[in-house]
Write an enzyme that holds these catalytic residues in place. Structure first.
Site, PDB file in Angstrom:
ATOM      1  N   SER A 124       0.705  -1.272  -0.093  1.00  4.14           N
ATOM      2  CA  SER A 124      -0.001  -0.049   0.048  1.00  4.14           C
ATOM      3  C   SER A 124       0.923   1.318  -0.080  1.00  4.14           C
ATOM      4  CB  SER A 124      -0.885  -0.024   1.319  1.00  4.14           C
ATOM      5  OG  SER A 124      -1.389   1.155   1.611  1.00  4.14           O
ATOM      6  N   GLU A 126       0.195   3.672   1.661  1.00  2.00           N
ATOM      7  CA  GLU A 126       0.143   4.156   3.124  1.00  2.00           C
ATOM      8  C   GLU A 126       1.612   3.652   3.748  1.00  2.00           C
ATOM      9  OE1 GLU A 126      -2.304   5.840   4.691  1.00  2.00           O
ATOM     10  OE2 GLU A 126      -1.601   5.608   6.807  1.00  2.00           O
ATOM     11  N   TYR A 150      -1.511   0.498  10.606  1.00  2.00           N
ATOM     12  CA  TYR A 150      -1.850   0.054   9.183  1.00  2.00           C
ATOM     13  C   TYR A 150      -0.658   0.132   8.553  1.00  2.00           C
ATOM     14  CZ  TYR A 150      -3.633  -0.699   4.639  1.00  2.00           C
ATOM     15  OH  TYR A 150      -3.886  -1.006   3.327  1.00  2.00           O
TER      16      TYR A 150
HETATM   17  N1  GDD Z   1     -12.340   7.316   6.038  1.00  2.00           N
HETATM   18  C1  GDD Z   1     -12.466   8.856   6.445  1.00  2.00           C
HETATM   19  N2  GDD Z   1     -13.760   9.219   6.903  1.00  2.00           N
HETATM   20  N3  GDD Z   1     -11.293   9.546   5.794  1.00  2.00           N
HETATM   21  C2  GDD Z   1     -11.756  10.924   5.830  1.00  2.00           C
HETATM   22  C3  GDD Z   1     -12.870  11.391   6.510  1.00  2.00           C
HETATM   23  C4  GDD Z   1     -13.813  10.769   6.927  1.00  2.00           C
HETATM   24  O1  GDD Z   1     -14.995  11.039   7.576  1.00  2.00           O
HETATM   25  N4  GDD Z   1     -12.794  12.763   6.553  1.00  2.00           N
HETATM   26  C5  GDD Z   1     -11.536  13.224   6.002  1.00  2.00           C
HETATM   27  N5  GDD Z   1     -10.885  11.968   5.429  1.00  2.00           N
HETATM   28  C6  GDD Z   1      -9.577  11.569   4.952  1.00  2.00           C
HETATM   29  C7  GDD Z   1      -8.602  10.869   5.704  1.00  2.00           C
HETATM   30  O2  GDD Z   1      -8.092  11.594   6.758  1.00  2.00           O
HETATM   31  C8  GDD Z   1      -7.550  10.398   4.544  1.00  2.00           C
HETATM   32  O3  GDD Z   1      -6.925  11.602   4.757  1.00  2.00           O
HETATM   33  C9  GDD Z   1      -8.496  10.613   3.359  1.00  2.00           C
HETATM   34  O4  GDD Z   1      -9.731  11.139   3.714  1.00  2.00           O
HETATM   35  C10 GDD Z   1      -8.689   9.256   2.661  1.00  2.00           C
HETATM   36  O5  GDD Z   1      -9.059   8.248   3.754  1.00  2.00           O
HETATM   37  P1  GDD Z   1      -9.730   6.801   3.468  1.00  2.00           P
HETATM   38  O6  GDD Z   1     -10.693   7.014   2.435  1.00  2.00           O
HETATM   39  O7  GDD Z   1     -10.245   6.259   4.915  1.00  2.00           O
HETATM   40  O8  GDD Z   1      -8.285   5.983   2.877  1.00  2.00           O
HETATM   41  P2  GDD Z   1      -6.885   5.997   3.451  1.00  2.00           P
HETATM   42  O9  GDD Z   1      -6.022   6.833   2.508  1.00  2.00           O
HETATM   43  O10 GDD Z   1      -6.619   6.239   4.869  1.00  2.00           O
HETATM   44  O11 GDD Z   1      -6.652   4.585   3.170  1.00  2.00           O
HETATM   45  C11 GDD Z   1      -6.763   3.807   1.896  1.00  2.00           C
HETATM   46  O12 GDD Z   1      -5.856   3.864   1.123  1.00  2.00           O
HETATM   47  C12 GDD Z   1      -4.633   3.262   1.291  1.00  2.00           C
HETATM   48  C13 GDD Z   1      -3.833   3.497   0.125  1.00  2.00           C
HETATM   49  O13 GDD Z   1      -2.996   4.313   0.243  1.00  2.00           O
HETATM   50  C14 GDD Z   1      -7.344   2.362   2.140  1.00  2.00           C
HETATM   51  O14 GDD Z   1      -7.879   1.749   1.316  1.00  2.00           O
HETATM   52  C15 GDD Z   1      -6.099   1.541   2.694  1.00  2.00           C
HETATM   53  O15 GDD Z   1      -6.415   0.157   3.013  1.00  2.00           O
HETATM   54  C16 GDD Z   1      -5.168   1.761   1.544  1.00  2.00           C
HETATM   55  O16 GDD Z   1      -3.919   0.826   1.898  1.00  2.00           O
END
Ligand code: GDD
Length: 326
Positions: A124, A126, A150
């Site tokens: 990932s 991440e 993670y």
């Molecule tokens: N989930 C979520 N909910 N994220 C929020 C929110 C909210 O209410 N508000 C803002 N965000 C911001 C998070 O702080 C983050 O910066 C961004 O939106 C994306 O969050 P997510 O969609 O939860 O994804 P992620 O980037 O943390 O993780 C995903 O991508 C990774 C690859 O970079 C996941 O799919 C991981 O499993 C994956 O490895």
């Protein structure tokens, strides 16, 4: 006969991958975890009648061993994980057990039972944390400085795959995938949360969208495109590590602007920040350089950011129009 074994088959990526491999004539099997609500275990794959599924768990080595002996796959895809970054701060030990030690468990079973098979690990973006190269891209050589339980667990998974490849000569590869979305994305990830709630606002079912950090930036592609990259990676003669991304980056705010505008709404009238959704540590910016997989393997995404978001908007409109109460 090609036989694929997918860990995480009932997830977003697992379900698209299973569909795509069935189309290619593969026999497809996988494991699902026990869940107290039985419908939640299979709803992304219930339409795939030809897939064979066993109960199993990355933390239960005997279940992995048994399933590999039963199906004797030629390709193994490890897409199983506790995949939510914020939740990994709430359940850090569970996250590490699944996302780090779980990789070791499946590698050991693979090495013992079907060492001639090929192995794909869902690594990932991440893992990079807030590292970025001078040209503002991340790539396989960018230092990994994870900033979530993670991310730490995924770095272990990435390295243990490389170690098993070099130590035992296994055909084991990592795909370093940047964020990828679709209508099948869990609605506690930001893209689907924004789209689902914006559609509910449009239909006057609610009038507020509570989010965390609006300024973080992500490189968002479509899961359907990315599972094709996974398959392509395993078709190469030599195992390797590949970055899969769109190369474009947008903020959560820009995501909101686009989705609300498509629904003739102004996001500023509805979006509020709730500290509950902020993370103890935030990854600010992701933008992947996928030029290598494009050049060397000919991979190219079909979806644009806009066509992906439009598909997700359509999905939720149809969902609510069919009188599903939420
Ligand atoms: N989930 C979520 N909910 N994220 C929020 C929110 C909210 O209410 N508000 C803002 N965000 C911001 C998070 O702080 C983050 O910066 C961004 O939106 C994306 O969050 P997510 O969609 O939860 O994804 P992620 O980037 O943390 O993780 C995903 O991508 C990774 C690859 O970079 C996941 O799919 C991981 O499993 C994956 O490895």
């Amino acid at each position: 006969m090609n036989r694929a074994f997918i860990i995480g088959i009932a997830g977003q990526d697992g379900s698209y991958l299973a569909e795509s491999l069935l189309e290619k004539g593969y026999e497809v099997s996988g494991i699902i975890r026990r869940n107290s609500i039985v419908e939640h275990q299979r709803n992304r794959v219930s339409h795939l009648k030809d897939v064979k599924m066993e109960y199993g768990d990355l933390n239960d080595p005997s279940s992995l061993d048994r399933a590999l002996r039963l199906y004797r796959p030629t390709e193994i895809y490890n897409l199983g994980a506790q995949s939510h970054v914020r939740i990994s701060f709430d359940v850090p030990q569970f996250t590490v057990q699944v996302n780090a030690l779980g990789v070791l468990n499946i590698l050991e079973a693979y090495r013992q039972v079907v060492p001639e098979a090929r192995f794909y690990q869902a690594s990932s973006s991440e893992m990079f944390g807030n590292s970025v190269d001078d040209d503002l891209f991340q790539r396989a050589t960018t230092p990994m400085n994870p900033i979530s339980p993670y991310g730490c667990a995924k770095v272990f998974g990435y390295h243990i795959v490389k170690l098993y490849r070099s130590s035992y000569g296994l055909h084991a590869s990592n795909g370093i995938l940047f964020n990828h979305e679709s209508p099948r994305r869990g609605s506690n990830f930001v893209t689907n949360k924004v789209v689902k709630t914006a559609v509910q606002i449009k239909l006057k079912k609610t009038n507020i969208l509570e989010l965390g950090n609006l300024d973080s930036q992500r490189d968002w592609g479509h899961s359907w495109d990315y599972v094709r990259a996974m398959h392509l990676i395993l078709q190469q003669e030599k195992p390797d590590d590949w970055v899969v991304s769109t190369g474009e980056t947008r903020s959560v705010r820009q995501l909101c602007e686009y989705v609300f505008r498509r629904l003739d709404l102004n996001y500023e009238d509805y979006v509020v920040q709730n500290p509950k959704y902020l993370r103890p540590n935030e990854l600010d910016y992701l933008r992947g350089d996928s030029s290598r997989i494009r050049k060397e393997l000919g991979w190219k995404p079909k979806y644009t950011f806009e066509s992906m978001m439009d598909e997700m908007i359509e999905y939720w409109i149809t969902y609510f129009e069919n009188n599903v109460e939420e």
